[in-house]
Design an enzyme around this catalytic site. Structure first.
Site, mmCIF file in Angstrom:
data_model
loop_
_atom_site.group_PDB
_atom_site.id
_atom_site.type_symbol
_atom_site.label_atom_id
_atom_site.label_comp_id
_atom_site.label_asym_id
_atom_site.label_seq_id
_atom_site.Cartn_x
_atom_site.Cartn_y
_atom_site.Cartn_z
ATOM 1 N N GLU A 58 6.490 4.105 -11.106
ATOM 2 C CA GLU A 58 7.942 4.206 -10.953
ATOM 3 C C GLU A 58 8.435 3.053 -10.079
ATOM 4 O OE1 GLU A 58 11.209 7.570 -9.487
ATOM 5 O OE2 GLU A 58 9.183 7.590 -8.639
ATOM 6 N N LYS A 61 15.054 8.967 -16.074
ATOM 7 C CA LYS A 61 14.589 10.118 -15.287
ATOM 8 C C LYS A 61 15.642 11.221 -15.271
ATOM 9 C CE LYS A 61 12.757 10.999 -10.618
ATOM 10 N NZ LYS A 61 12.474 10.342 -9.317
ATOM 11 N N CYS A 112 7.934 10.841 -12.099
ATOM 12 C CA CYS A 112 7.802 11.369 -10.740
ATOM 13 C C CYS A 112 8.274 12.822 -10.595
ATOM 14 C CB CYS A 112 8.536 10.445 -9.774
ATOM 15 S SG CYS A 112 8.023 10.650 -8.035
#
Length: 270
Positions: A41, A113, A155
């Site tokens: 990330e 995300k 994440c």
């Protein structure tokens, strides 16, 4: 068996330096026989100073960087799964965007995300990702990769099992991260192993590591986990580096035949 390379990074505030690290890794990955390179990330820019970061994010630089990554993949003839980088979004905020380039240089998919990291930890560490970033709205997978169907997440997404149920039917899932140290010590391995077991799929988690230029610390321990939940690669929490792992895709059907949880799953009534 396809071989993949995983880049554990200590990304900083200079995108050019970060790209140089990826370029070196791509060269080493090809020499090592890897068909795909996975990065963490915020590989291209990791900067908690949002005013300073805005100068890069809100310029043409992200588009130019994507073009350079495309050329890098095509020149080395290797798939590159960029964990993510920040880009300007149509909503006026930014997006935390993963990109997947195949060995021809084509960008096969992007993923923004979905789950924003808005937390206040007991040690005083506090993050409000949603104040600058717009959450994504689309579930994304790539039908063709060296690992077969590949799901994309980033994440904090790993804490939301429903996302991985919705991705569905993947041979592997990429979950790049810049995980905090306190949460990493207690949750990183167990959450990623759980996602692999639930999906009966490989999990590939390239991670940021160490103390960064902006002052934050990240946990590292880039992982590759098989569908049974066995950790095939753990790169530790000390320093950046490049790791390799061979992926036995036959393992997927072996596990799914022994534990057919995907086939046995039923809709839960409201």
């Amino acid at each position: 068996m396809p071989k993949i390379a995983i880049l554990q990074m200590n990304s900083g505030i200079d995108p050019e330096n970060n790209l140089a690290a990826i370029e070196q890794a791509a060269n080493e990955a090809v020499k090592g026989g890897a068909e795909a390179l996975f990065t963490p990330e915020m590989s291209i820019l990791l900067d908690s100073n949002r005013k300073r970061a805005a100068n890069w994010i809100e310029s043409e630089a992200p588009n130019q960087m994507a073009s350079r990554l495309s050329k890098l993949a095509g020149a080395h003839k290797i798939d590159i799964a960029l964990g993510s980088m920040p880009v300007a979004s149509e909503g006026g905020k930014w997006a935390n965007r993963a990109m997947y380039f195949d060995a021809t240089g084509a960008c096969k998919a992007t993923y923004d995300k979905i789950h924003m990291f808005d937390v206040s930890l007991a040690d005083g560490e506090s993050w409000r990702e949603s104040s600058a970033y717009e959450p994504g709205t689309q579930i994304v997978s790539i039908d063709q990769s060296p690992l077969g169907k590949l799901g994309l997440a980033i994440c904090y997404d790993m804490r939301f099992p429903a996302l991985f149920q919705a991705i569905g039917g993947c041979s592997a899932i990429s979950i790049p991260a810049a995980f905090t140290v306190p949460t990493g010590r207690d949750h990183w391995h167990v959450l990623l192993r759980a996602r692999a077991i639930e999906a009966s799929a490989f999990v590939i988690a390239a991670a940021q590591v160490g103390k960064h230029e902006d002052g934050r610390r990240t946990y590292g321990h880039s992982l590759v986990i098989d569908p049974w939940g066995e950790v095939l690669l753990d790169m530790g929490g000390d320093q950046p580096g490049l790791g390799f792992c061979e992926i036995d895709l036959n393992r997927i059907e072996e596990v799914r035949s022994q534990l057919p949880s995907l086939a046995n799953r039923r809709e839960i009534p409201n």
